[in-house]
Design a protein around this motif. Structure first.
Motif, PDB file in Angstrom:
ATOM      1  N   LYS A  28      10.621  10.876  35.085  1.00 38.41           N
ATOM      2  CA  LYS A  28      11.569  10.355  34.070  1.00 38.41           C
ATOM      3  C   LYS A  28      12.542  11.480  33.735  1.00 38.41           C
ATOM      4  CE  LYS A  28      11.713   7.739  29.734  1.00 38.41           C
ATOM      5  NZ  LYS A  28      12.927   8.420  29.261  1.00 38.41           N
ATOM      6  N   THR A  29      13.843  11.178  33.736  1.00 40.34           N
ATOM      7  CA  THR A  29      14.803  12.240  33.377  1.00 40.34           C
ATOM      8  C   THR A  29      15.005  12.200  31.865  1.00 40.34           C
ATOM      9  OG1 THR A  29      16.668  10.709  33.598  1.00 40.34           O
ATOM     10  CG2 THR A  29      16.023  11.944  35.580  1.00 40.34           C
ATOM     11  N   HIS A  30      14.972  13.382  31.268  1.00 36.26           N
ATOM     12  CA  HIS A  30      15.289  13.510  29.842  1.00 36.26           C
ATOM     13  C   HIS A  30      16.603  14.257  29.747  1.00 36.26           C
ATOM     14  CE1 HIS A  30      11.515  11.849  28.287  1.00 36.26           C
ATOM     15  NE2 HIS A  30      10.952  12.393  29.338  1.00 36.26           N
ATOM     16  N   LYS A  31      17.714  13.556  30.046  1.00 30.04           N
ATOM     17  CA  LYS A  31      19.042  14.194  30.130  1.00 30.04           C
ATOM     18  C   LYS A  31      19.291  15.102  28.946  1.00 30.04           C
ATOM     19  CE  LYS A  31      20.922  14.000  33.123  1.00 30.04           C
ATOM     20  NZ  LYS A  31      20.273  14.957  34.053  1.00 30.04           N
TER      21      LYS A  31
END
Ligand SMILES: COc1cccc(CC(=N)NC(=O)c2cccnc2OC2CCNCC2)c1
Length: 389
Positions: free
Chosen positions: A1-4
């Motif tokens: 999951k990307t946590h920008k």
């Protein structure tokens, strides 16, 4: 999951887990106040910042209504936290609080409040380090403005205003996994009014259980059993502070409460926080303490009930009375005050009483986070002496 957003922040990053070369402690050093951004972050054009004066009845009502309609719901969207106005005033005005940390976003044209985020100062000990931090809470974006990426700019703005007060760390909790939890706690519920809890769908009738058998299972006596068990009063503040400070010293991360903090956070306030202690009938020594805060939930879509009256275990200390008996007295008092359910996290020594007092595990987790402070390894919940509202 990307946590920008979170990948740009001074928080433990998932990629750093297990990297023992990284020291525990602050991730970034403080910057000179002259180098902290002096002006607020830019909001999307239609919106403007407003500092919310929670003392104002009108503003407090606006905040209350925003949270009542748009704040955290359980995973099945059957309940929504319904913090009361008096609870919000208590939660947001502890000793040393900053009005500038009560931040709202409103629509320029209509002046409608559509988002909120808060910080309050707290001294938190991390192992042997006592750090003044901001406790961040009540991040809420109106349901109709979700995924407009308002939350990141609100988090940056409260961080900026915290930096302006020369504070560089923060603590917060969330039901979602973000980079990177310092601890992940399980919540537990003890039924006090099982018939209502089943009716609203909070609990389900156990297999091979009838309603009358369930009511009997959770029945509690009308009066507490511990001699000397009574409500805390102002003159108890010094003794309760000593008791709490000594008790909390055993945990790796814990709140550092002085007498002013204890007077604010633990003196009973109707419908907000309840606290009891055991004064030895012989020696008049204060030997034990228990407390819970009041956080009702709106019941979404039930014909018979609109509110769930819930008590949340706060800080408890037992030095003479067995913790089991002390907490059972807390349940008895909560039942007598017509609470429907008593909630607790498995923090501190709570797991020693949860099962025996007939708490059942909740269906979610509460993750604890520190901002700009790295812990090499996550803590067990039993190592946490910090309860956020
Ligand atoms: C029953 O009504 C609910 C309404 C909204 C959410 C939840 C589930 C939930 N998320 N519960 C907790 O986070 C929780 C469960 C036990 C003890 N403290 C808790 O949260 C506290 C501390 C963090 N801020 C919210 C209140 C339940």
């Amino acid at each position: 999951k990307t946590h920008k957003f979170w990948e740009t922040q001074p928080v433990g990053q998932f990629k750093d887990i297990g990297n023992t070369s990284l020291a525990e402690g602050p991730i970034e050093q403080p910057t000179p106040l002259s180098e902290v951004k002096q002006e607020p972050y830019n909001l999307p054009n239609l919106y403007e910042w407003i500092t919310c004066d929670i003392d104002s009845e009108e503003m407090c009502m606006e905040v209350y209504k925003l949270l009542t309609n748009n704040y955290v719901e359980d995973d099945e969207n059957m309940f929504r936290f319904n913090y009361s106005k008096e609870f919000l005033r208590w939660a947001l005005r502890p000793p040393g609080y900053f009005k500038s940390w009560h931040i709202g976003v409103r629509v320029k044209s209509s002046k409608k409040l559509v988002a909120f985020i808060t910080g309050v100062p707290a001294r938190i000990r991390v192992r042997d380090d006592i750090v003044t931090m901001a406790e961040i809470n009540f991040l809420c974006v109106h349901k109709k403005l979700r995924s407009k990426r308002l939350a990141p700019v609100m988090i940056k703005e409260v961080t900026r205003r915290v930096h302006l007060e020369n504070i560089w760390q923060a603590a917060y909790t969330a039901g979602v996994v973000l980079p990177t939890p310092i601890s992940t706690c399980q919540y537990w519920h003890r039924s006090l009014n099982p018939k209502k809890l089943i009716d609203v769908g909070f609990s389900r009738l156990g297999a091979r259980m009838t309603m009358s058998r369930t009511i009997k299972l959770y029945k509690l006596p009308d009066s507490t059993v511990t001699p000397g068990f009574r409500q805390m009063e102002l003159h108890d503040v010094p003794a309760v502070t000593r008791l709490l400070r000594n008790y909390l010293s055993q945990f790796a991360v814990a709140v550092d409460l002085d007498e002013n903090d204890v007077e604010h956070w633990l003196l009973p306030t109707e419908n907000v926080v309840d606290s009891y202690l055991v004064e030895s009938p012989e020696t008049h020594e204060i030997t034990d303490f228990c407390s819970f805060y009041t956080l009702p939930s709106t019941v979404l879509g039930n014909q018979n009930y609109s509110t769930l009256k819930a008590a949340y275990s706060y800080y408890n200390v037992s030095t003479k009375t067995p913790l089991l008996q002390l907490m059972n007295d807390a349940l008895i008092v909560a039942k007598r005050k017509d609470y429907d359910v008593f909630n607790a996290l498995d923090v501190m020594q709570n797991e020693t009483f949860l099962k025996e007092l007939k708490f059942g595990p909740g269906d979610g987790k509460l993750h604890y986070y520190l901002y700009n402070y790295r812990l090499r390894n996550p803590l067990k919940p039993a190592e946490l002496g910090l309860v956020l509202l």
